[in-house]
Design a protein around this motif. Structure first.
Motif, PDB file in Angstrom:
ATOM      1  N   LEU A 103       0.844  -1.191   0.000  1.00  0.00           N
ATOM      2  CA  LEU A 103       0.000   0.000   0.000  1.00  0.00           C
ATOM      3  C   LEU A 103       0.878   1.239   0.000  1.00  0.00           C
ATOM      4  N   PRO A 104       0.767   2.102  -0.998  1.00  0.00           N
ATOM      5  CA  PRO A 104       1.588   3.313  -1.023  1.00  0.00           C
ATOM      6  C   PRO A 104       1.220   4.268   0.116  1.00  0.00           C
ATOM      7  N   ASP A 105       2.113   5.212   0.379  1.00  0.00           N
ATOM      8  CA  ASP A 105       1.775   6.284   1.313  1.00  0.00           C
ATOM      9  C   ASP A 105       0.572   7.056   0.784  1.00  0.00           C
ATOM     10  N   GLY A 106      -0.100   7.735   1.690  1.00  0.00           N
ATOM     11  CA  GLY A 106      -1.232   8.547   1.287  1.00  0.00           C
ATOM     12  C   GLY A 106      -2.509   8.100   1.973  1.00  0.00           C
ATOM     13  N   ALA A 107      -3.413   9.038   2.167  1.00  0.00           N
ATOM     14  CA  ALA A 107      -4.667   8.759   2.861  1.00  0.00           C
ATOM     15  C   ALA A 107      -5.849   8.965   1.924  1.00  0.00           C
ATOM     16  N   LEU A 108      -6.960   8.385   2.305  1.00  0.00           N
ATOM     17  CA  LEU A 108      -8.199   8.576   1.569  1.00  0.00           C
ATOM     18  C   LEU A 108      -9.217   9.205   2.515  1.00  0.00           C
ATOM     19  N   HIS A 109      -9.747  10.343   2.127  1.00  0.00           N
ATOM     20  CA  HIS A 109     -10.707  11.071   2.957  1.00  0.00           C
ATOM     21  C   HIS A 109     -12.101  10.989   2.349  1.00  0.00           C
ATOM     22  N   ILE A 110     -13.100  10.865   3.204  1.00  0.00           N
ATOM     23  CA  ILE A 110     -14.495  10.876   2.780  1.00  0.00           C
ATOM     24  C   ILE A 110     -15.195  12.018   3.506  1.00  0.00           C
ATOM     25  N   ASP A 111     -15.712  12.964   2.751  1.00  0.00           N
ATOM     26  CA  ASP A 111     -16.365  14.135   3.338  1.00  0.00           C
ATOM     27  C   ASP A 111     -17.837  14.163   2.961  1.00  0.00           C
TER      28      ASP A 111
END
Length: 372
Positions: A267-275
């Motif tokens: 899994l690469p770095d980075g986040a997933l945001h849900i707004d």
């Protein structure tokens, strides 16, 4: 397949039947069956599936469970107002909407219903048996299209697993189109294996993750090192509201992350945001930012924007899966059905890349055609 079998009626029991996905599915099936709309987005209506013995759309009968009480015709009119359904369509298929609404039974959750776990499962299973018997159906496929729930804590069944247990008890093939536990609850696995029923899941791959499953293999196959993959989802409606709960958002993001990890090896770095953006209603915008290295360490970036209506993307897939599971049941297939990973973020079986999943689906089509 005999002419008699082709005329059999098949039940589609939607968990969350009065939600946006459920309403769009029922309205869309009626419209396509009546020749009022083309089957856009329905893979089972493409050139790969003739002769597979799938139940015709005109022979699908809808019912379901829901805690909501707004009738389907009113829900459909609300979707017209939000631009999901075309003007005039709910009126054109009013009889079908009213018939499906009459078959919807009250749902329940472990926290809001005074009945215990066993009583709820027994009641839901009785609803399924009654629906199948009353409508003279050859079989009923249960499809969970309810809002995402947090991952379960402890041994108790969450609502999705109560409905899944009821499906097993009533002898119904089962599809989990959500990231919720459903049939994946550890206590249900032995019962699912003993049931001899086909099932599929989980979490329908409709938009952002569909795009990720196409792009990730491109980076892997071209030997391009992905350094980071970040994303944001802006959405409203019931999903937007339910995904403000951290546990529900974590369950949703787990499937999105699996596509990248399975394809890229990690899994690469980075986040997933849900707004949650209530003003967007049933529409969604998904943005991805990919940072990757090229030859000699040159830094490169790819950005994508996906804008669409999740209900309209999901509904044809729900119809595909209901038809495929019904046919799998007729053909005697059991357990997680090989070849249906194409439809899911977190598939039960098969490869993770979309091209490989497509080939597996075509293999399933050949298998069903041979058994027809």
């Amino acid at each position: 397949m005999t002419a008699h079998a082709h005329d059999e009626r098949t039940g589609v029991w939607l968990i969350g039947a009065r939600g946006s996905v459920g309403t769009t599915t029922i309205t869309g099936c009626a419209a396509v069956a009546a020749g009022l709309a083309p089957p856009t987005g329905m893979v089972t209506e493409s050139a790969a599936f003739p002769g597979c013995g799938l139940p015709p759309l005109r022979r699908l009968v809808f019912g379901g469970h829901d805690t909501a009480t707004t009738p389907l015709p009113k829900r459909a009119e609300a979707l017209v107002a939000s631009g999901v359904l075309p003007h005039g369509l709910p009126t054109a298929v009013l009889d079908e909407l009213a018939a499906a609404d009459a078959a919807i039974r009250p749902g329940g959750t472990p926290t809001a219903d005074a009945r215990g776990e066993e009583q709820l499962v027994a009641a839901f299973a009785a609803d399924l048996r009654d629906f199948t018997r009353t409508h003279g159906l050859a079989r009923t496929v249960v499809v969970n299209v309810a809002s995402t729930e947090p991952a379960p804590v402890g041994e108790a069944f969450p609502a999705s697993s109560l409905y899944a247990a009821a499906a097993l008890r009533a002898g119904c093939p089962y599809v989990n189109f959500t990231p919720s536990a459903g049939l994946h609850h550890p206590r249900l696995r032995p019962a699912a294996a003993r049931s001899g029923l086909p099932h599929a899941g989980r979490d329908g791959k409709t938009g952002q993750t569909l795009l990720r499953s196409v792009l990730a293999p491109m980076f892997a196959q071209r030997a391009l090192d992905v350094r980071a993959w970040s994303g944001t989802n802006l959405l409203g409606g019931g999903d937007g509201a339910s995904l403000t709960e951290p546990g529900a958002a974590a369950a949703k993001n787990a499937g999105k992350a699996r596509v990248l990890a399975d394809t890229l090896g990690e899994l690469p770095d980075g986040a997933l945001h849900i707004d949650d953006v209530p003003a967007m209603g049933d529409w969604k915008t998904a943005w991805d930012h990919v940072a990757f290295d090229g030859f000699l360490g040159s830094r490169m970036y790819l950005q994508t924007i996906w804008q669409g209506c999740d209900s309209a993307l999901a509904a044809p897939l729900v119809l595909d899966l209901a038809r495929l599971l019904a046919r799998a049941h007729t053909a005697g297939l059991t357990g997680p059905v090989d070849g249906l990973g194409f439809y899911f973020k977190d598939p039960d079986t098969g490869p993770g890349g979309l091209p490989e999943q497509w080939r597996a689906l075509l293999t399933l089509a050949e298998r069903l055609r041979a058994a027809a």
